[in-house]
Design an enzyme around this catalytic site. Structure first.
Site, PDB file in Angstrom:
ATOM      1  N   HIS A   1      -3.381 -21.069 -17.930  1.00 26.72           N
ATOM      2  CA  HIS A   1      -3.487 -20.008 -18.924  1.00 26.72           C
ATOM      3  C   HIS A   1      -4.958 -19.745 -19.222  1.00 26.72           C
ATOM      4  CE1 HIS A   1       0.680 -20.974 -19.417  1.00 26.72           C
ATOM      5  NE2 HIS A   1       0.401 -22.161 -19.889  1.00 26.72           N
TER       6      HIS A   1
ATOM      7  N   TYR B   1      -0.892 -16.545 -16.036  1.00 29.24           N
ATOM      8  CA  TYR B   1       0.127 -15.958 -16.895  1.00 29.24           C
ATOM      9  C   TYR B   1      -0.140 -16.403 -18.332  1.00 29.24           C
ATOM     10  CZ  TYR B   1       2.157 -20.537 -15.778  1.00 29.24           C
ATOM     11  OH  TYR B   1       2.348 -21.859 -15.562  1.00 29.24           O
TER      12      TYR B   1
END
Length: 106
Positions: A82, A33
């Site tokens: 990430h 994400y």
């Protein structure tokens, strides 16, 4: 929550659709994400006339830290959950296209 002391007029809540848009369109589903920093940058790109970015990204050794954490154990692996490396590529692309100014550290 009752125990959070915050001015509700200064809180912004992202629509989950925007998070999905950033992940699907801008990050092309890299990482698990987007980072909160990248989400904020993408929001700024969409609503601001001018965007200047300071102090964003990994340290020289490739690790990531939250600026507010003063703990020596808070360094993360390069990218973590990430896609920090990919986020960086997108930021540099936007800077090359004059969509924002990127002021990288030393």
């Amino acid at each position: 929550m009752a125990k959070i002391n915050a001015d509700k007029n200064k809180v912004l809540i992202y629509n989950p659709t925007f998070l999905k848009y950033v992940y699907d369109v801008w990050l092309e589903r890299h990482g698990k994400y987007p980072s909160t920093g990248f989400l904020t940058l993408m929001f700024a790109i969409h609503v601001c006339d001018e965007v200047n970015v300071f102090g964003f990204g990994a340290a020289k050794d490739g690790t990531w830290q939250h600026y507010w954490e003063k703990n020596k154990f808070t360094k993360w692996e390069p990218t973590g959950l990430h896609a920090g490396d990919y986020e960086s590529v997108i930021m540099k692309l936007l800077a090359c296209k004059n969509k924002m100014k990127l002021f990288e550290g030393r």
